[in-house]
Design an enzyme around this catalytic site. Structure first.
Site, PDB file in Angstrom:
ATOM      1  N   ASP A 130       0.869  -1.178   0.000  1.00  0.00           N
ATOM      2  CA  ASP A 130       0.000   0.000   0.000  1.00  0.00           C
ATOM      3  C   ASP A 130       0.908   1.231   0.000  1.00  0.00           C
ATOM      4  O   ASP A 130       2.135   1.117  -0.166  1.00  0.00           O
ATOM      5  CB  ASP A 130      -1.007  -0.047   1.159  1.00  0.00           C
ATOM      6  CG  ASP A 130      -0.351   0.109   2.524  1.00  0.00           C
ATOM      7  OD1 ASP A 130       0.885   0.236   2.602  1.00  0.00           O
ATOM      8  OD2 ASP A 130      -1.093   0.102   3.535  1.00  0.00           O
ATOM      9  N   HIS A 131       0.296   2.406   0.197  1.00  0.00           N
ATOM     10  CA  HIS A 131       1.080   3.654   0.175  1.00  0.00           C
ATOM     11  C   HIS A 131       2.145   3.669   1.282  1.00  0.00           C
ATOM     12  O   HIS A 131       3.243   4.179   1.076  1.00  0.00           O
ATOM     13  CB  HIS A 131       0.134   4.851   0.338  1.00  0.00           C
ATOM     14  CG  HIS A 131      -0.777   4.721   1.530  1.00  0.00           C
ATOM     15  ND1 HIS A 131      -1.812   3.793   1.576  1.00  0.00           N
ATOM     16  CD2 HIS A 131      -0.777   5.343   2.738  1.00  0.00           C
ATOM     17  CE1 HIS A 131      -2.417   3.873   2.736  1.00  0.00           C
ATOM     18  NE2 HIS A 131      -1.807   4.799   3.468  1.00  0.00           N
ATOM     19  N   CYS A 169       3.152  -3.212   4.082  1.00  0.00           N
ATOM     20  CA  CYS A 169       2.261  -2.115   4.477  1.00  0.00           C
ATOM     21  C   CYS A 169       2.963  -1.396   5.622  1.00  0.00           C
ATOM     22  O   CYS A 169       4.156  -1.607   5.845  1.00  0.00           O
ATOM     23  CB  CYS A 169       0.855  -2.603   4.825  1.00  0.00           C
ATOM     24  SG  CYS A 169       0.739  -3.717   6.243  1.00  0.00           S
ATOM     25  N   GLY A 170       2.261  -0.540   6.357  1.00  0.00           N
ATOM     26  CA  GLY A 170       2.932   0.230   7.397  1.00  0.00           C
ATOM     27  C   GLY A 170       3.511  -0.658   8.488  1.00  0.00           C
ATOM     28  O   GLY A 170       4.699  -0.576   8.821  1.00  0.00           O
ATOM     29  N   THR A 171       2.675  -1.506   9.041  1.00  0.00           N
ATOM     30  CA  THR A 171       3.111  -2.410  10.115  1.00  0.00           C
ATOM     31  C   THR A 171       3.429  -3.815   9.626  1.00  0.00           C
ATOM     32  O   THR A 171       4.074  -4.585  10.338  1.00  0.00           O
ATOM     33  CB  THR A 171       1.987  -2.556  11.156  1.00  0.00           C
ATOM     34  OG1 THR A 171       0.836  -3.087  10.477  1.00  0.00           O
ATOM     35  CG2 THR A 171       1.644  -1.234  11.809  1.00  0.00           C
ATOM     36  N   GLY A 172       2.889  -4.176   8.493  1.00  0.00           N
ATOM     37  CA  GLY A 172       2.965  -5.563   8.017  1.00  0.00           C
ATOM     38  C   GLY A 172       1.796  -6.401   8.513  1.00  0.00           C
ATOM     39  O   GLY A 172       1.571  -7.516   8.029  1.00  0.00           O
ATOM     40  N   GLY A 217      -1.692  -5.704   8.555  1.00  0.00           N
ATOM     41  CA  GLY A 217      -2.859  -5.782   7.673  1.00  0.00           C
ATOM     42  C   GLY A 217      -2.595  -6.691   6.481  1.00  0.00           C
ATOM     43  O   GLY A 217      -3.439  -7.527   6.118  1.00  0.00           O
ATOM     44  N   HIS A 244      10.871 -23.704   8.322  1.00  0.00           N
ATOM     45  CA  HIS A 244       9.851 -24.371   9.147  1.00  0.00           C
ATOM     46  C   HIS A 244       8.423 -24.167   8.644  1.00  0.00           C
ATOM     47  O   HIS A 244       7.595 -25.063   8.791  1.00  0.00           O
ATOM     48  CB  HIS A 244       9.922 -23.861  10.597  1.00  0.00           C
ATOM     49  CG  HIS A 244      11.131 -24.357  11.335  1.00  0.00           C
ATOM     50  ND1 HIS A 244      11.288 -24.202  12.691  1.00  0.00           N
ATOM     51  CD2 HIS A 244      12.247 -24.996  10.897  1.00  0.00           C
ATOM     52  CE1 HIS A 244      12.442 -24.732  13.079  1.00  0.00           C
ATOM     53  NE2 HIS A 244      13.059 -25.217  11.999  1.00  0.00           N
ATOM     54  N   ARG A 300       7.063   0.830   7.923  1.00  0.00           N
ATOM     55  CA  ARG A 300       7.353   1.910   8.878  1.00  0.00           C
ATOM     56  C   ARG A 300       8.119   1.383  10.090  1.00  0.00           C
ATOM     57  O   ARG A 300       8.361   2.116  11.038  1.00  0.00           O
ATOM     58  CB  ARG A 300       6.037   2.548   9.340  1.00  0.00           C
ATOM     59  CG  ARG A 300       5.332   3.328   8.242  1.00  0.00           C
ATOM     60  CD  ARG A 300       3.955   3.815   8.683  1.00  0.00           C
ATOM     61  NE  ARG A 300       3.338   4.693   7.683  1.00  0.00           N
ATOM     62  CZ  ARG A 300       2.035   4.918   7.585  1.00  0.00           C
ATOM     63  NH1 ARG A 300       1.197   4.324   8.425  1.00  0.00           N
ATOM     64  NH2 ARG A 300       1.563   5.727   6.666  1.00  0.00           N
ATOM     65  N   ARG A 325       8.771 -33.072  10.257  1.00  0.00           N
ATOM     66  CA  ARG A 325       7.732 -32.673  11.221  1.00  0.00           C
ATOM     67  C   ARG A 325       7.099 -31.330  10.839  1.00  0.00           C
ATOM     68  O   ARG A 325       5.926 -31.090  11.141  1.00  0.00           O
ATOM     69  CB  ARG A 325       8.315 -32.613  12.639  1.00  0.00           C
ATOM     70  CG  ARG A 325       9.346 -31.532  12.867  1.00  0.00           C
ATOM     71  CD  ARG A 325      10.000 -31.661  14.247  1.00  0.00           C
ATOM     72  NE  ARG A 325      10.886 -30.541  14.547  1.00  0.00           N
ATOM     73  CZ  ARG A 325      12.125 -30.404  14.075  1.00  0.00           C
ATOM     74  NH1 ARG A 325      12.636 -31.318  13.273  1.00  0.00           N
ATOM     75  NH2 ARG A 325      12.859 -29.367  14.420  1.00  0.00           N
ATOM     76  N   HIS A 326       7.849 -30.501  10.147  1.00  0.00           N
ATOM     77  CA  HIS A 326       7.286 -29.206   9.734  1.00  0.00           C
ATOM     78  C   HIS A 326       6.254 -29.402   8.628  1.00  0.00           C
ATOM     79  O   HIS A 326       5.271 -28.661   8.558  1.00  0.00           O
ATOM     80  CB  HIS A 326       8.404 -28.264   9.289  1.00  0.00           C
ATOM     81  CG  HIS A 326       9.448 -28.072  10.345  1.00  0.00           C
ATOM     82  ND1 HIS A 326       9.162 -27.503  11.560  1.00  0.00           N
ATOM     83  CD2 HIS A 326      10.759 -28.437  10.393  1.00  0.00           C
ATOM     84  CE1 HIS A 326      10.263 -27.489  12.303  1.00  0.00           C
ATOM     85  NE2 HIS A 326      11.239 -28.059  11.624  1.00  0.00           N
TER      86      HIS A 326
END
Ligand code: RB5
Length: 152
Positions: free
Chosen positions: A8-9, A65-68, A70, A98, A109, A132-133
Site C-alpha cells: 500500500d502507500h 504495508c505500514g506495520t505488516g 494488515g 519451518h 514503517r 515434522r514441519h
C-alpha cells in the site's frame, strides 16, 4: 523463480527498494503496485500478490504495508497462502525452513531498508526442511479446509 511485489502507500518506498534489490540480483521481480503515495487499501494488493503466487508454481510474494499486520491478515485469508511477517533475520530464515511461507511481509514503517534487504536474502537462501514441519503445515491446511466460509 519469480517474486511478486505489492504494497500500500505506507509500504511503497520499502517495496520499491526490495524490488530493486531483487532485480539487481538477477531475480525475476514483478511489481503489482502500488506505485504512488496516494492512499490505497492494503487488501487489494494482498489479493493481487496472493493470487499471482498461487497461479505461478515456485513463485513467492513480498508484501509491505505500514506495520505488516494488515497485509499478513489479508494474505492469510487466501487458501494456500502462508504469509509470514518478518521481524529479524532469524524469522526470515525460519519462515522458509519451518513454515514454508510463500509470502513474506514487512512493516515498511518498522524496519530499516538495509535490514529488510538482508532478511529477504536470508529467506531466499533458506529451504523448507519438511519432516515434522510438513506434518504441521498439513494440519494448518486442514484448519483452512474445514473452516472455509466461516466469517467473524
Ligand atoms: C495505513 O495507514 C496502515 O494502516 C497500513 O499500511 C497497515 O499498517 C495496516 O495494517
Amino acid at each position: 523463480m519469480t517474486l511478486y511485489f505489492g504494497s500500500d502507500h505506507a509500504g511503497r518506498e520499502l517495496k520499491d527498494i526490495l524490488l530493486s534489490h531483487a532485480k539487481a540480483k538477477g531475480i525475476s521481480a514483478i511489481d503489482l503496485g502500488t506505485d504512488s503515495d496516494l492512499s490505497v487499501d492494503y487488501p487489494d494488493y494482498a489479493r493481487k500478490v496472493g493470487e499471482s503466487v498461487l497461479a505461478s508454481p515456485g513463485a513467492y510474494g513480498i508484501l509491505v504495508c505500514g506495520t505488516g499486520i494488515g497485509m499478513s491478515i489479508a494474505a492469510n485469508k487466501i487458501r494456500g497462502i502462508r504469509a509470514a511477517l518478518l521481524y529479524n533475520e532469524e524469522t526470515a530464515r525460519l519462515a522458509h525452513q519451518h513454515n514454508n511461507a510463500n509470502i513474506i511481509v514487512f512493516g515498511g514503517r518498522e524496519v530499516a531498508p538495509k535490514d529488510a534487504t538482508s532478511w529477504l536474502d536470508a529467506f531466499l537462501s533458506a529451504t523448507f526442511e519438511g519432516g515434522r514441519h510438513g506434518r504441521r503445515i498439513e494440519k494448518v491446511s486442514q484448519i483452512e479446509q474445514e473452516n472455509h466460509g466461516t466469517t467473524t
